[in-house]
Design an enzyme around this catalytic site. Structure first.
Site, PDB file in Angstrom:
ATOM      1  N   CYS A  16      -2.170   1.202  -8.749  1.00 43.42           N
ATOM      2  CA  CYS A  16      -0.834   0.821  -8.336  1.00 43.42           C
ATOM      3  C   CYS A  16      -0.871  -0.404  -7.437  1.00 43.42           C
ATOM      4  O   CYS A  16       0.118  -1.056  -7.228  1.00 43.42           O
ATOM      5  CB  CYS A  16      -0.193   2.005  -7.605  1.00 43.42           C
ATOM      6  SG  CYS A  16       1.574   1.877  -7.342  1.00 43.42           S
ATOM      7  N   GLY A  52       1.296   8.853  -2.847  1.00 41.85           N
ATOM      8  CA  GLY A  52       0.682   7.885  -3.739  1.00 41.85           C
ATOM      9  C   GLY A  52       1.667   6.810  -4.145  1.00 41.85           C
ATOM     10  O   GLY A  52       2.619   6.503  -3.422  1.00 41.85           O
ATOM     11  N   CYS A  53       1.471   6.229  -5.315  1.00 44.80           N
ATOM     12  CA  CYS A  53       2.313   5.146  -5.799  1.00 44.80           C
ATOM     13  C   CYS A  53       3.761   5.583  -5.917  1.00 44.80           C
ATOM     14  O   CYS A  53       4.067   6.580  -6.564  1.00 44.80           O
ATOM     15  CB  CYS A  53       1.802   4.655  -7.152  1.00 44.80           C
ATOM     16  SG  CYS A  53       2.820   3.365  -7.885  1.00 44.80           S
ATOM     17  N   PHE A  54       4.684   4.816  -5.309  1.00 48.85           N
ATOM     18  CA  PHE A  54       6.077   5.240  -5.345  1.00 48.85           C
ATOM     19  C   PHE A  54       6.695   5.147  -6.735  1.00 48.85           C
ATOM     20  O   PHE A  54       7.706   5.788  -7.007  1.00 48.85           O
ATOM     21  CB  PHE A  54       6.953   4.518  -4.318  1.00 48.85           C
ATOM     22  CG  PHE A  54       6.800   3.028  -4.175  1.00 48.85           C
ATOM     23  CD1 PHE A  54       6.341   2.218  -5.208  1.00 48.85           C
ATOM     24  CD2 PHE A  54       7.139   2.409  -2.967  1.00 48.85           C
ATOM     25  CE1 PHE A  54       6.235   0.838  -5.058  1.00 48.85           C
ATOM     26  CE2 PHE A  54       7.027   1.034  -2.805  1.00 48.85           C
ATOM     27  CZ  PHE A  54       6.579   0.249  -3.856  1.00 48.85           C
TER      28      PHE A  54
END
Length: 220
Positions: A16, A52-54
């Site tokens: 990401c 984590g990755c939005f």
């Protein structure tokens, strides 16, 4: 845009963003602050999570019944008006986060917390999947004592299913900074993106298989 290093076909290389230091960067004055409670508006309430990755987290919550909108942004840090580039260094203290706007008559805060733990690897420290660094650390934000107790209760239940400690920080909510426009609804708008195809969609599908009763009828 997110950077991808495609030197091999291994999924571990689809990330990401860039990696940063693998330590918690939450400052004591933030961890020990009084929580800020966000008032409800038109019967809707707001909750805040980092996992984590939005891109992934936003899409997971938008598939849940009772959630009107999920917005990507930054929270948990000490830097004002953070940009994606600043957050990606891991030095702002912020984690990629989401603001969940929901109808409490349809979905409870406790259910949102269960979605949180059930849609990630809750034992992974400072990251999720291929994304590593403090900007990807797991955080659940509480706005009052009742929410804090709910989080602690669910966390204790979840912990019984794992040998490793639960990694999520539990922090008093202070402020949410909305991310740049191109990050919003990224999974929906960029289904062809390698990260979305190989990381986000499998994570979302795993969540859907685990919680079919929570899904909107039109969840894609």
């Amino acid at each position: 845009m997110k950077r991808f290093f495609l030197t091999t076909i291994s999924l571990v290389l689809f990330a990401c963003g860039n990696n940063a230091q693998n330590k918690t960067v939450t400052k004591p004055e933030i961890a020990n602050a009084d929580p800020v409670e966000v008032p409800s508006e038109n019967g809707l309430e707001k909750a805040y999570f980092a996992s984590g990755c939005f891109w992934c987290v936003e899409a997971v919550y938008e598939s849940v019944k009772g959630v009107k909108e999920s917005i990507s942004g930054y929270s948990g840090g000490h830097t004002k008006n953070p940009t994606y580039e600043q957050s990606n260094t891991g030095r702002t203290g912020h984690a990629e986060s989401v603001e969940i706007i929901y109808n409490p008559e349809v979905v409870s805060f406790e259910t949102l917390v269960r979605v949180y733990f059930g849609s990630q690897n809750p034992t992974q420290v400072n990251g999720q999947g291929p994304d590593h660094g403090s900007q990807y650390r797991s955080i659940i934000f509480y706005q009052n004592e009742e929410q804090r107790k709910t989080i602690e209760k669910v966390k204790a239940e979840v912990a019984k299913n794992y040998d490793k400690p639960i990694a999520a920080e539990i922090l008093p909510f202070q402020k949410f900074w909305v991310a740049e426009d191109y990050h919003q609804d990224y999974e929906k708008n960029h289904p062809e993106n390698p990260y979305i195809r190989n990381v986000s969609i499998p994570r979302i599908n795993k969540f859907k298989q685990k919680f079919p009763e929570l899904l909107k009828e039109d969840a894609h």
